[in-house]
Design a protein around this motif. Sequence first.
Motif, PDB file in Angstrom:
ATOM      1  N   LYS A  90       0.831  -1.198   0.000  1.00 31.40           N
ATOM      2  CA  LYS A  90       0.000   0.000   0.000  1.00 31.40           C
ATOM      3  C   LYS A  90       0.868   1.251   0.000  1.00 31.40           C
ATOM      4  O   LYS A  90       1.949   1.272   0.579  1.00 31.40           O
ATOM      5  CB  LYS A  90      -0.908   0.023   1.234  1.00 31.40           C
ATOM      6  CG  LYS A  90      -1.968  -1.063   1.250  1.00 31.40           C
ATOM      7  CD  LYS A  90      -2.880  -0.901   2.458  1.00 31.40           C
ATOM      8  CE  LYS A  90      -3.980  -1.957   2.466  1.00 31.40           C
ATOM      9  NZ  LYS A  90      -4.884  -1.786   3.640  1.00 31.40           N
ATOM     10  N   ASP A  91       0.366   2.274  -0.669  1.00 36.54           N
ATOM     11  CA  ASP A  91       1.020   3.578  -0.626  1.00 36.54           C
ATOM     12  C   ASP A  91       0.732   4.208   0.730  1.00 36.54           C
ATOM     13  O   ASP A  91      -0.433   4.454   1.071  1.00 36.54           O
ATOM     14  CB  ASP A  91       0.480   4.469  -1.753  1.00 36.54           C
ATOM     15  CG  ASP A  91       1.274   5.758  -1.907  1.00 36.54           C
ATOM     16  OD1 ASP A  91       1.640   6.350  -0.872  1.00 36.54           O
ATOM     17  OD2 ASP A  91       1.520   6.168  -3.057  1.00 36.54           O
ATOM     18  N   ASP A 143       1.082   7.124   1.731  1.00 38.12           N
ATOM     19  CA  ASP A 143       0.609   8.509   1.665  1.00 38.12           C
ATOM     20  C   ASP A 143      -0.873   8.625   1.337  1.00 38.12           C
ATOM     21  O   ASP A 143      -1.548   9.536   1.812  1.00 38.12           O
ATOM     22  CB  ASP A 143       1.429   9.297   0.644  1.00 38.12           C
ATOM     23  CG  ASP A 143       2.883   9.455   1.069  1.00 38.12           C
ATOM     24  OD1 ASP A 143       3.119   9.678   2.270  1.00 38.12           O
ATOM     25  OD2 ASP A 143       3.768   9.335   0.205  1.00 38.12           O
ATOM     26  N   ASN A 144      -1.389   7.696   0.510  1.00 34.03           N
ATOM     27  CA  ASN A 144      -2.805   7.810   0.124  1.00 34.03           C
ATOM     28  C   ASN A 144      -3.604   6.527   0.338  1.00 34.03           C
ATOM     29  O   ASN A 144      -4.798   6.493   0.069  1.00 34.03           O
ATOM     30  CB  ASN A 144      -2.936   8.263  -1.336  1.00 34.03           C
ATOM     31  CG  ASN A 144      -2.236   7.310  -2.304  1.00 34.03           C
ATOM     32  OD1 ASN A 144      -2.084   6.119  -2.041  1.00 34.03           O
ATOM     33  ND2 ASN A 144      -1.820   7.846  -3.447  1.00 34.03           N
ATOM     34  N   GLY A 145      -2.934   5.465   0.790  1.00 31.78           N
ATOM     35  CA  GLY A 145      -3.641   4.228   1.094  1.00 31.78           C
ATOM     36  C   GLY A 145      -3.946   3.353  -0.102  1.00 31.78           C
ATOM     37  O   GLY A 145      -4.547   2.277   0.043  1.00 31.78           O
ATOM     38  N   GLU A 146      -3.545   3.756  -1.321  1.00 30.50           N
ATOM     39  CA  GLU A 146      -3.832   2.958  -2.518  1.00 30.50           C
ATOM     40  C   GLU A 146      -3.142   1.603  -2.447  1.00 30.50           C
ATOM     41  O   GLU A 146      -1.960   1.502  -2.102  1.00 30.50           O
ATOM     42  CB  GLU A 146      -3.361   3.693  -3.770  1.00 30.50           C
ATOM     43  CG  GLU A 146      -3.632   2.924  -5.056  1.00 30.50           C
ATOM     44  CD  GLU A 146      -3.005   3.559  -6.283  1.00 30.50           C
ATOM     45  OE1 GLU A 146      -3.247   3.062  -7.395  1.00 30.50           O
ATOM     46  OE2 GLU A 146      -2.251   4.548  -6.120  1.00 30.50           O
ATOM     47  N   VAL A 147      -3.877   0.545  -2.771  1.00 31.41           N
ATOM     48  CA  VAL A 147      -3.280  -0.785  -2.868  1.00 31.41           C
ATOM     49  C   VAL A 147      -2.547  -0.884  -4.210  1.00 31.41           C
ATOM     50  O   VAL A 147      -3.155  -0.745  -5.270  1.00 31.41           O
ATOM     51  CB  VAL A 147      -4.347  -1.884  -2.754  1.00 31.41           C
ATOM     52  CG1 VAL A 147      -3.719  -3.254  -2.978  1.00 31.41           C
ATOM     53  CG2 VAL A 147      -5.023  -1.832  -1.387  1.00 31.41           C
ATOM     54  N   LEU A 148      -1.251  -1.099  -4.157  1.00 24.72           N
ATOM     55  CA  LEU A 148      -0.418  -1.105  -5.359  1.00 24.72           C
ATOM     56  C   LEU A 148      -0.196  -2.510  -5.911  1.00 24.72           C
ATOM     57  O   LEU A 148       0.210  -2.671  -7.057  1.00 24.72           O
ATOM     58  CB  LEU A 148       0.935  -0.459  -5.043  1.00 24.72           C
ATOM     59  CG  LEU A 148       0.870   0.952  -4.458  1.00 24.72           C
ATOM     60  CD1 LEU A 148       2.262   1.429  -4.074  1.00 24.72           C
ATOM     61  CD2 LEU A 148       0.226   1.915  -5.453  1.00 24.72           C
ATOM     62  N   THR A 181       7.185   2.501  -4.153  1.00 24.38           N
ATOM     63  CA  THR A 181       5.839   2.878  -4.602  1.00 24.38           C
ATOM     64  C   THR A 181       5.879   3.559  -5.966  1.00 24.38           C
ATOM     65  O   THR A 181       5.078   4.453  -6.241  1.00 24.38           O
ATOM     66  CB  THR A 181       5.171   3.835  -3.596  1.00 24.38           C
ATOM     67  OG1 THR A 181       5.983   5.021  -3.501  1.00 24.38           O
ATOM     68  CG2 THR A 181       5.017   3.203  -2.230  1.00 24.38           C
ATOM     69  N   ARG A 225       3.897   2.970 -14.563  1.00 23.64           N
ATOM     70  CA  ARG A 225       2.920   4.047 -14.788  1.00 23.64           C
ATOM     71  C   ARG A 225       3.500   5.414 -14.428  1.00 23.64           C
ATOM     72  O   ARG A 225       2.989   6.443 -14.875  1.00 23.64           O
ATOM     73  CB  ARG A 225       1.653   3.792 -13.991  1.00 23.64           C
ATOM     74  CG  ARG A 225       1.820   3.915 -12.486  1.00 23.64           C
ATOM     75  CD  ARG A 225       0.500   3.840 -11.762  1.00 23.64           C
ATOM     76  NE  ARG A 225       0.665   4.011 -10.313  1.00 23.64           N
ATOM     77  CZ  ARG A 225      -0.347   4.071  -9.456  1.00 23.64           C
ATOM     78  NH1 ARG A 225      -1.595   3.959  -9.892  1.00 23.64           N
ATOM     79  NH2 ARG A 225      -0.128   4.226  -8.168  1.00 23.64           N
ATOM     80  N   ASP A 226       4.555   5.438 -13.605  1.00 27.15           N
ATOM     81  CA  ASP A 226       5.184   6.688 -13.203  1.00 27.15           C
ATOM     82  C   ASP A 226       6.325   7.098 -14.128  1.00 27.15           C
ATOM     83  O   ASP A 226       6.949   8.137 -13.919  1.00 27.15           O
ATOM     84  CB  ASP A 226       5.734   6.557 -11.776  1.00 27.15           C
ATOM     85  CG  ASP A 226       4.660   6.155 -10.783  1.00 27.15           C
ATOM     86  OD1 ASP A 226       3.744   6.962 -10.583  1.00 27.15           O
ATOM     87  OD2 ASP A 226       4.729   5.040 -10.235  1.00 27.15           O
ATOM     88  N   LYS A 280       2.727  -0.653 -10.843  1.00 25.86           N
ATOM     89  CA  LYS A 280       2.603   0.327  -9.766  1.00 25.86           C
ATOM     90  C   LYS A 280       3.734   0.288  -8.756  1.00 25.86           C
ATOM     91  O   LYS A 280       3.844   1.193  -7.923  1.00 25.86           O
ATOM     92  CB  LYS A 280       1.268   0.133  -9.036  1.00 25.86           C
ATOM     93  CG  LYS A 280       0.049   0.310  -9.917  1.00 25.86           C
ATOM     94  CD  LYS A 280      -1.229   0.082  -9.112  1.00 25.86           C
ATOM     95  CE  LYS A 280      -2.463   0.225  -9.989  1.00 25.86           C
ATOM     96  NZ  LYS A 280      -3.713  -0.021  -9.200  1.00 25.86           N
TER      97      LYS A 280
END
Length: 343
Positions: free
Chosen positions: A180-181, A183-188, A268, A272-273, A320
Amino acid sequence: MIKHIAMSLFFLLLSTPLLAKEVELNPEHPQQYTVKKGDTLWDISGMFLKYPWHWPEIWHVNPQIENPHLIYPGDELSLSYRNGKPVIEVNRGKRSVKLSPEVRETILDKPIMTIPLSAIGPFLSKPRVVGEEALDNAPYVVASADERLISGAGDYVYVKGIADRESDTYSLFRGGKAYKDPDNGEVLGYEAIYSGDAERLTKEDPAKVRLTYTNREIQVGDRLLEIEDQDFDLNFIPRSPEKPLNGRIISVFDGVSQIGQYQIVVLTLGKRDGLETGHVLSVYQAGETIKDSVSADNKDTVTLPDEHAGEAMVFKLYDKVSYAIIMKATTAIHLYDRVKSAP
């Protein structure tokens, strides 16, 4: 499958200096160096440069030699200057060739790798990072052939959902932790813990499968994924990302709390980045948030600045997240420390 870096990218990176940056030489740099077996590109870069990832900016491609973007044992590297800027030129060393009426033997050296294979080998194909749906939709062990609760190498199990697939060879995985990120909680993604290899023997559903290798017990519910391509290209070039990137370390292998040189971390940042294999990121120890003991408000806090702690180089990419190896640690590195594009 690990994406190979295209040869055209090598030429673009290695033949076009990035003039926007000032190249700083290692104060103890040699004028010449003969490449030896066991050398890595990172180590050689560090001999000549203060920042090894600036290598593309001083490497001079000689189009008259074979594979001018690669370096081989026996090659002679020389430091010179062009228009006041340092460049490294290569003189291709001699290859060993033995000829006789009965036997013709040619000894061909392999190009040196960027980083030691021993440090990253286990992470090139296993473990994996997968999306939740990849494990949910994968074939799974439904029973052992002899009613055992756990199975190991040489045993037979039954697998459901494998009958209509083309491959006969698979690796077994068990679902691990979620990445998980912070900073924002996104599951990567999710860690897929490698448990062994298997060979399908029948094509009915469930199919009979033989466990050819295991490094842990195989249980009902373990998942099967097709074996990844083992043809990895380790001749990528260390370099700074082309744009600013910011991320975090979200996992470290071997269960350590402090991270040092040659340890593997999960970031993280991914495809995509705009992250690419060979990109070097600076690691910053996250500044601690402490109570402001001077403030009149006893609830006030202050966050200390991030401190530079080392460098990491990316060697395996997912959408991700990515795997990176810590190439240098000037101070202790911890989980959730920040990473940014190296200068």
